[in-house]
Design an enzyme around this catalytic site. Structure first.
Site, PDB file in Angstrom:
ATOM      1  N   ALA A 189       0.816  -1.219   0.000  1.00 35.66           N
ATOM      2  CA  ALA A 189       0.000   0.000   0.000  1.00 35.66           C
ATOM      3  C   ALA A 189       0.843   1.260   0.000  1.00 35.66           C
ATOM      4  CB  ALA A 189      -0.933  -0.005   1.209  1.00 35.66           C
TER       5      ALA A 189
ATOM      6  N   ARG B 285      10.883   7.072  -0.438  1.00 32.04           N
ATOM      7  CA  ARG B 285      12.311   7.167  -0.741  1.00 32.04           C
ATOM      8  C   ARG B 285      12.635   6.915  -2.220  1.00 32.04           C
ATOM      9  NH1 ARG B 285      13.499   3.313   4.362  1.00 32.04           N
ATOM     10  NH2 ARG B 285      11.307   2.840   3.933  1.00 32.04           N
TER      11      ARG B 285
ATOM     12  N   LYS C 194       5.783   2.308  -5.403  1.00 32.41           N
ATOM     13  CA  LYS C 194       7.042   1.549  -5.416  1.00 32.41           C
ATOM     14  C   LYS C 194       6.873   0.164  -6.026  1.00 32.41           C
ATOM     15  CE  LYS C 194       8.911   0.157  -1.411  1.00 32.41           C
ATOM     16  NZ  LYS C 194       9.710   0.307  -0.181  1.00 32.41           N
TER      17      LYS C 194
ATOM     18  N   ASN D 204      14.249 -11.990 -54.050  1.00 32.30           N
ATOM     19  CA  ASN D 204      15.503 -11.307 -53.763  1.00 32.30           C
ATOM     20  C   ASN D 204      15.260  -9.803 -53.793  1.00 32.30           C
ATOM     21  OD1 ASN D 204      18.187 -10.246 -53.893  1.00 32.30           O
ATOM     22  ND2 ASN D 204      18.837 -12.321 -54.426  1.00 32.30           N
TER      23      ASN D 204
ATOM     24  N   ASN E 168       5.518   3.515 -48.583  1.00 32.62           N
ATOM     25  CA  ASN E 168       4.250   2.988 -48.070  1.00 32.62           C
ATOM     26  C   ASN E 168       3.364   4.050 -47.447  1.00 32.62           C
ATOM     27  OD1 ASN E 168       6.110   3.306 -45.975  1.00 32.62           O
ATOM     28  ND2 ASN E 168       5.091   1.794 -44.686  1.00 32.62           N
TER      29      ASN E 168
ATOM     30  N   SER F 174      18.522  -3.344 -57.386  1.00 34.47           N
ATOM     31  CA  SER F 174      18.993  -2.390 -56.385  1.00 34.47           C
ATOM     32  C   SER F 174      18.414  -1.003 -56.629  1.00 34.47           C
ATOM     33  CB  SER F 174      20.515  -2.289 -56.447  1.00 34.47           C
ATOM     34  OG  SER F 174      21.066  -3.533 -56.134  1.00 34.47           O
TER      35      SER F 174
HETATM   36  C1  UD1 Z   1      10.145  -2.974   7.401  1.00 34.34           C
HETATM   37  C2  UD1 Z   1      10.275  -3.550   8.819  1.00 34.34           C
HETATM   38  C3  UD1 Z   1      11.752  -3.750   9.146  1.00 34.34           C
HETATM   39  C4  UD1 Z   1      12.376  -4.660   8.117  1.00 34.34           C
HETATM   40  C5  UD1 Z   1      12.156  -4.127   6.708  1.00 34.34           C
HETATM   41  C6  UD1 Z   1      12.666  -5.187   5.734  1.00 34.34           C
HETATM   42  C7  UD1 Z   1       8.355  -2.679  10.043  1.00 34.34           C
HETATM   43  C8  UD1 Z   1       7.897  -1.710  11.069  1.00 34.34           C
HETATM   44  N1  UD1 Z   1       9.653  -2.648   9.752  1.00 34.34           N
HETATM   45  O1  UD1 Z   1      10.722  -1.668   7.384  1.00 34.34           O
HETATM   46  O2  UD1 Z   1      11.893  -4.310  10.432  1.00 34.34           O
HETATM   47  O3  UD1 Z   1      13.774  -4.778   8.379  1.00 34.34           O
HETATM   48  O4  UD1 Z   1      10.761  -3.868   6.481  1.00 34.34           O
HETATM   49  O5  UD1 Z   1      11.994  -5.338   4.580  1.00 34.34           O
HETATM   50  O6  UD1 Z   1       7.562  -3.466   9.560  1.00 34.34           O
HETATM   51  N2  UD1 Z   1       3.311  -0.837   3.754  1.00 34.34           N
HETATM   52  C9  UD1 Z   1       1.920  -0.774   3.655  1.00 34.34           C
HETATM   53  N3  UD1 Z   1       1.242   0.085   4.451  1.00 34.34           N
HETATM   54  C10 UD1 Z   1       1.862   0.876   5.353  1.00 34.34           C
HETATM   55  C11 UD1 Z   1       3.283   0.801   5.464  1.00 34.34           C
HETATM   56  C12 UD1 Z   1       3.968  -0.077   4.651  1.00 34.34           C
HETATM   57  O7  UD1 Z   1       1.330  -1.494   2.840  1.00 34.34           O
HETATM   58  O8  UD1 Z   1       1.150   1.618   6.059  1.00 34.34           O
HETATM   59  C13 UD1 Z   1       4.037  -1.777   2.874  1.00 34.34           C
HETATM   60  C14 UD1 Z   1       4.988  -1.067   1.923  1.00 34.34           C
HETATM   61  O9  UD1 Z   1       4.324  -0.775   0.696  1.00 34.34           O
HETATM   62  C15 UD1 Z   1       6.112  -2.097   1.747  1.00 34.34           C
HETATM   63  C16 UD1 Z   1       6.086  -2.888   3.058  1.00 34.34           C
HETATM   64  O10 UD1 Z   1       4.850  -2.605   3.671  1.00 34.34           O
HETATM   65  O11 UD1 Z   1       5.875  -2.980   0.687  1.00 34.34           O
HETATM   66  C17 UD1 Z   1       7.236  -2.493   3.987  1.00 34.34           C
HETATM   67  O12 UD1 Z   1       7.177  -1.119   4.237  1.00 34.34           O
HETATM   68  P1  UD1 Z   1       8.501  -0.220   4.295  1.00 34.34           P
HETATM   69  O13 UD1 Z   1       8.083   1.177   4.543  1.00 34.34           O
HETATM   70  O14 UD1 Z   1       9.364  -0.498   3.158  1.00 34.34           O
HETATM   71  O15 UD1 Z   1       9.160  -0.814   5.654  1.00 34.34           O
HETATM   72  P2  UD1 Z   1      10.655  -0.638   6.145  1.00 34.34           P
HETATM   73  O16 UD1 Z   1      10.826   0.723   6.692  1.00 34.34           O
HETATM   74  O17 UD1 Z   1      11.582  -1.065   5.081  1.00 34.34           O
HETATM   75 CA    CA Z   2      11.306  -1.707   2.908  1.00 33.76          CA
END
Ligand code: UD1
Ligand code: CA
Length: 462
Positions: free
Chosen positions: A11, A16, A23, A380, A389, A408
């Site tokens: 979601a 970043r 993403k 050929n 065209n 040619s």
């Molecule tokens: C998370 C973990 C961390 C782990 C890392 C590794 C938590 C709190 N931390 O951190 O310990 O080392 O992943 O992959 O879980 N997402 C949602 N809804 C939200 C927030 C996030 O669907 O409200 C989804 C994001 O789209 C993503 C995944 O959850 O696919 C992880 O979220 P991300 O923000 O990347 O977590 P990290 O900070 O990397």
């Molecule tokens: Ca992550």
């Protein structure tokens, strides 16, 4: 046998990434990031995969449905992105009827079905909850795994960790297995983190341990599989690893690959046995190459199907086309969409085909543009042949019969037909249909102006 479901969290926008696109829709090795964890979940035996969507949910749903048309996939919406625990809770009803569920972060493109199965096995040994960990050299933003004599006792997020915890090199990868009932009870109790205000899924570890339950872990032997993608640098690293994995698979299956590090062969492409691929090629969009082919240096093929025993010489570019068995292409040829080189035909250097069929055994060996053209067998096409065209408004077809010989530097002004076995003399502009077996010649008769050079010299005084 336990019934297994999977939940993939997708979601987040992925702030970043600094992108307008969610993403999980960014691609690595030709597939959107979301494809990898979903595929891993199915490979590990999940009966259904529930995807938590939020940012750009219509686009994410459309893409996932396109990629997994026949699979049991369900979408649930997380309206506001309040953290990984909050996202997981959105899927509670969807997995309620299952014995076991695996929860996977959506940004883990190196994850495989085998790894997910490893976490499921760890859960079976531990009973309450299990997670995937890895020892990595630069733990960066990963949550750190804190252990005691009973196993994993806590996950500390990097932003909340003290220096001592930051030095831990074992990290939380983002794959968890639990029985849905007890897990959702725990998730309901999680409080928002004081700094970020987010609900951390990772807090369930402490909570299970507080109840006296043990938390199991599956530790990755190869930590590269733990790569997450938070920004474009990590995207590039993950893609490099995926391409290396793909090329390794191909080599083990009998394909000779020169300078494997230089290849960009996407995940959905295939290459047959005893084909040889020279450095710096790019194969995309479900391109298929048969057996015993040679693909020269620097070729780009997208959505193209190549038969067996085909030679593609260096720097050829093929899009949305079909190349049948035994063809010889390039160097420097360009097949544009909807072209077909039929069995044993030749397309030589600086020849461009667009929406054109080159019949069996026909040859267009040098410097030609053939657009909207249907060419029979054994024809050929001489150097410099051009199909005119396009009249500035619409495209028109050209037909060239079996065994025709186009001299040619001819222009074929479409719509026009050259009959079977007909000849077109070099330098002819064909504006009317040429009957089968006839010769078309439109050049001005050659004259000789005797003594011209000497008179010119005298005039100029040089
Ligand atoms: C998370 C973990 C961390 C782990 C890392 C590794 C938590 C709190 N931390 O951190 O310990 O080392 O992943 O992959 O879980 N997402 C949602 N809804 C939200 C927030 C996030 O669907 O409200 C989804 C994001 O789209 C993503 C995944 O959850 O696919 C992880 O979220 P991300 O923000 O990347 O977590 P990290 O900070 O990397
Ligand atoms: Ca992550």
């Amino acid at each position: 046998m336990d019934r297994l479901a999977a939940v993939v969290l997708a979601a987040g926008l992925g702030t970043r990434m600094k992108s307008e696109k969610a993403k999980c829709l960014h691609c690595a090795a030709g597939m959107p990031l979301i494809w990898y964890p979903v595929k891993a979940a199915f490979d590990a035996g999940a009966e259904k995969v529930v995807i938590v969507v939020g940012h750009q949910r219509e686009a994410v749903q459309a893409e996932v449905s396109r990629l997994f048309p026949e699979r049991a996939i369900e979408f649930v919406v997380q309206e506001r992105q309040l953290g990984t625990a909050h996202a997981t809770v959105c899927a509670a009803d969807s997995v309620a009827g299952y014995d076991l569920a695996v929860f996977i972060n959506g940004d883990l493109p190196l994850l495989t079905g085998r790894t997910v199965s490893g976490v499921v096995d760890a859960f079976r040994k531990s009973g309450a909850f299990a997670l995937l960990t890895a020892h990595v050299r630069n733990p960066g933003g990963f949550g750190r795994i804190v252990r005691d004599d009973r196993g994993v006792s806590e996950i500390v997020e990097a932003r909340d960790a003290d220096p001592c915890q930051l030095a831990i090199d074992e990290v939380n990868v983002g794959v968890y297995v639990a029985a849905p009932g007890p897990l959702f009870e725990k998730l309901a109790q999680i409080r928002a983190a004081s700094g970020s205000g987010e609900y951390y899924f990772t807090d369930v570890v402490k909570s299970f341990r507080a109840d006296g339950r043990d938390v199991g872990s599956f530790v990755l032997a190869d930590s590269t599989d733990a790569r997450q993608v938070n920004d474009r640098l990590e995207l590039a690293v993950a893609e490099g690893l995926l391409h290396a994995r793909k090329v390794r698979e191909l080599m083990l299956a009998g394909v000779t690959v020169h300078q494997p590090d230089s290849q960009m062969i996407d995940f959905d492409c295939s290459i047959g046995c005893d084909t040889e691929v020279f450095p710096g090629c790019e194969l995309r969009s479900a391109t298929r190459i048969g057996s015993r082919c040679v693909v020269g240096r620097g070729c780009v093929l997208s959505a193209t199907s190549v038969g067996d025993g085909v030679e593609i010489k260096p720097y050829s570019v093929l899009f949305d086309s079909v190349v049948e068995d035994g063809c010889v292409l390039g160097p420097f040829c360009h097949l544009r969409p909807a072209s077909r080189a039929m069995q044993g035909s030749h397309v030589g250097n600086f020849v461009e085909l667009k929406k054109t069929t080159l019949g069996p055994g026909s040859k267009a060996n040098h410097l030609a543009y053939l657009g909207d053209c249907l060419i029979g067998s054994g024809a050929n096409i001489g150097a410099g042949t051009i199909t005119c065209n396009y009249d500035g408004y619409k495209k028109m077809p050209t037909e060239i019969g079996d065994g025709a010989f186009i001299g040619s530097d001819s222009q074929l002004v479409a719509p026009v037909k050259v009959g079977a076995g007909a000849y077109v003399a070099a330098g002819t502009t064909v504006t009317a249909d040429v009957p089968a077996g006839a010769l078309a010649i439109s050049r001005v008769e050659q004259k000789h102006v005797e003594g011209y050079a000497a008179r010119k010299k005298a005039r100029s005084g040089r």
